[in-house]
Design a protein around this motif. Structure first.
Motif, PDB file in Angstrom:
ATOM      1  N   GLY A  43      36.538  36.025  71.765  1.00 32.88           N
ATOM      2  CA  GLY A  43      36.819  36.626  70.529  1.00 32.88           C
ATOM      3  C   GLY A  43      37.904  37.529  70.168  1.00 32.88           C
ATOM      4  O   GLY A  43      37.969  38.150  69.269  1.00 32.88           O
ATOM      5  N   GLY A  45      40.946  36.485  69.856  1.00 28.55           N
ATOM      6  CA  GLY A  45      42.075  35.633  69.112  1.00 28.55           C
ATOM      7  C   GLY A  45      42.905  34.519  69.535  1.00 28.55           C
ATOM      8  O   GLY A  45      44.006  34.484  69.201  1.00 28.55           O
ATOM      9  N   LYS A  46      42.460  34.150  70.897  1.00 25.05           N
ATOM     10  CA  LYS A  46      43.186  33.273  71.520  1.00 25.05           C
ATOM     11  C   LYS A  46      43.377  32.128  70.953  1.00 25.05           C
ATOM     12  O   LYS A  46      44.436  31.131  70.795  1.00 25.05           O
ATOM     13  CB  LYS A  46      42.546  32.823  72.943  1.00 25.05           C
ATOM     14  N   THR A  47      42.144  31.322  70.612  1.00 26.07           N
ATOM     15  CA  THR A  47      42.118  30.008  69.704  1.00 26.07           C
ATOM     16  C   THR A  47      43.087  30.222  68.529  1.00 26.07           C
ATOM     17  O   THR A  47      44.083  29.344  68.341  1.00 26.07           O
ATOM     18  CB  THR A  47      40.769  29.629  69.394  1.00 26.07           C
ATOM     19  N   THR A  48      42.902  31.313  67.926  1.00 23.69           N
ATOM     20  CA  THR A  48      43.776  31.627  66.618  1.00 23.69           C
ATOM     21  C   THR A  48      45.068  31.421  66.969  1.00 23.69           C
ATOM     22  O   THR A  48      46.103  30.863  66.285  1.00 23.69           O
ATOM     23  CB  THR A  48      43.571  32.995  66.064  1.00 23.69           C
TER      24      THR A  48
END
Ligand code: ADP
Ligand code: MG
Lengths: 259, 268
Positions: A43, A45-48
């Motif tokens: 959660g 923000g890595k994928t973001t």
């Protein structure tokens, strides 16, 4: 000039109920041939971050340059591999690995042979290409997904927790395979993970992210003695525990600050 | 070890055998019920427990069936209705999928059209029959249109919902390869929704029968619906029952065919 330049990225998700700032003030550079990891809790923000780098998502603020050009204009230079394999269940393995080539109209005899060779190099032969994804094990499917990503010969490879859905043994084997492949092709790669050990074993550099909003808290250089080794050997090297402890302490201290 | 294997195999064989026996019993009872229905229908009609003029009897229906087959009029009427129904449900399914694709393509349009879809879906479509006939003239087209209109909107809604529910990560994979919106539709959205489309096909078989029969009630001079209405007008209820039984058989066969198609396609 660096291969990849990420400059002052901010990103906020807007929904009816809330505005979530996922990333704040992220700047980093990655050199050609380097393997870096983004390490952080779920959660943060890595994928973001990966979505922004691959220009699937427009950041609220900031720019991303690949070889000096904005990423939005560098189609097909970036390969993206997701947490699960996301192979299309109704396509055969061959159709799956040729998908990127087909979509970018690069499919010809030469690129096709290359993709099928890659499949063999990953240890998938004996007619696997004619099978459907459901006939393969989780580890095999993830290898196919890797071939699919590599088939278009991207310059930058992005890996979003690619091993997190696998069992431990398969994960260790795939780490080695991935590391070998990336070194052999001289690719630049960004790995996203929440596993400290995996980040140490695989990378040259680690960016430690904090959450809400995601910022870069610390950067770690992995010592040469570990970098030279395969991920499996790195995990067993005498220098490994010290690096692990160091990162662990940073995570702890950050958590305490937040309390 | 070997002994143990044999024992397991034996048990498995016994199990399979018991399943078969069970299935045979079920089939037997089903047959008995069918015979019982026809038998008691025949008896009560002959004994005048029920009015034979209204409820006819299996033997009369059978004789009429033979006569109608011989003079070729059954085949003619059946052919007409069958063509209309097949045309109706195929057109409705294709049209429904196209509407769903347009809605998926333009989220704005789908928001704008939403209340109209809801109203149109909630409406009893057969009530539109007279309007369709006035608009399109009495004939095959308006009967087929009647079959289409009854299933097209529900098809569009169901298929559109399935389009929206496709895992966005598949789209992400495609977009990472630089896919256009059309490519995303072709490679992921549509094939992922095939099972839903096939299952609407199954529902549409039943619905389009309703539309077509009602359409024939209203206008036609041919077809099974016409045979029912005609039989009703001239008080020939044997004809009505014959038509009903033929419709039941045909609708079941069509449903089974689509079911077979579904099993074949889904297996792959
Ligand atoms: N599409 C979205 N809309 C709103 N909020 C989102 C969306 N995607 C992610 N978020 C939020 O942004 C934050 C970062 O998400 P993500 O990048 O997926 O984290 P990670 O990959 O590190 O687990 C989370 O708090 C998440 O709830
Ligand atoms: Mg994630």
């Amino acid at each position: 000039m660096s291969f990849l330049q990420v400059q002052n990225i901010h990103h906020t998700y807007f929904t009816k109920a809330s505005a979530t700032t996922a990333l704040s003030n992220i700047s980093l550079t990655v050199e050609k041939g380097e393997f870096v990891s983004l390490l952080g809790p779920s959660g943060c923000g890595k994928t973001t971050m990966l979505s922004i780098i691959s220009s699937l998502l427009e950041p609220t603020e900031g720019t991303v340059l690949l070889e000096g050009q904005p990423v939005s204009s560098s189609k097909n230079k970036i390969g993206y591999m997701l947490q699960q394999d996301y192979l299309f269940p109704w396509k055969t393995i061959e159709e799956n690995i040729l998908l990127g080539l087909k979509l970018s109209k690069q499919l010809n005899q030469k690129t096709k042979t290359h993709a099928l060779d890659l499949l063999k190099q990953m240890g998938l032969n004996n007619g696997v290409e004619k099978q459907l994804p459901k006939q393969l094990s989780g580890g095999m499917r993830q290898r196919v997904a890797l071939v699919r990503t590599l088939a278009t010969e991207p310059k930058l490879l992005m890996l979003d927790e690619p091993f997190s859905a696998l069992d431990y043994q398969t994960k260790l084997k795939l780490e080695d395979l991935l590391s070998d492949t990336i070194k052999a092709f001289g690719k630049t790669a960004i790995l996203v993970t929440h596993d400290i050990g995996e980040a140490i074993a695989m990378s040259d550099r680690i960016f430690l992210l904090t959450s809400r909003p995601g910022t870069i808290y610390k950067t770690f250089e992995i010592p040469d003695s570990l970098r030279r080794l395969s991920p499996f050997d790195a995990r067993n090297h005498e220098a490994y525990p010290a690096v692990f402890q160091m990162i662990w302490k940073e995570l702890e201290s950050f958590e305490q600050q937040n309390e | 070890m070997n002994n143990k294997m044999n024992k397991v195999e034996l048990l498995h064989k016994n199990y399979i055998h018991s399943l078969k026996v069970n299935k045979r019993w079920v089939r037997l009872y089903q047959l008995i019920i069918l015979l019982l229905i026809f038998f008691s229908w025949e008896i009560s009609s002959r004994m005048k427990w029920i009015d034979p003029l209204i409820f006819s009897s299996p033997s009369k229906v059978w004789n009429l069936l033979v006569a109608k087959i011989q003079d070729g009029s059954l085949a003619a009427n059946l052919g007409v209705t069958l063509t209309e129904t097949v045309a109706g449900f195929l057109i409705a399914t294709v049209l429904g999928v196209i509407i769903a694709a347009v809605l998926w393509w333009s989220p704005l349009l789908s928001k704008i059209l939403d209340p109209y879809l809801v109203i149109f879906n909630a409406m009893p479509k057969v009530a539109l029959g007279p309007v369709i006939i006035v608009a399109m003239g009495p004939g095959y087209t308006s009967i087929i249109a009647n079959g289409v209109i009854i299933c097209v909107i529900i098809t569009a809604i169901v298929v559109y919902t399935s389009f929206k529910e496709v895992d966005p990560n598949y789209i992400k994979v495609l977009q990472a390869f630089g896919a256009t919106r059309y490519q995303c539709f072709k490679e992921a959205i549509l094939p992922a929704s095939f099972p839903t489309i096939i299952s609407t096909l199954k529902v549409n078989v039943g619905l389009s029968w309703v539309g077509v029969i009602v359409g024939e009630f209203l206008v036609s001079t041919k077809g099974l619906g016409y045979m029912i209405i005609y039989g009703f007008q001239v008080f020939n209820f044997t004809l009505v029952f014959l038509s009903l039984l033929v419709i039941a058989v045909l609708a079941t066969i069509m449903y089974q065919l689509v079911d077979l198609l579904e099993k074949k396609l889904i297996k792959e």
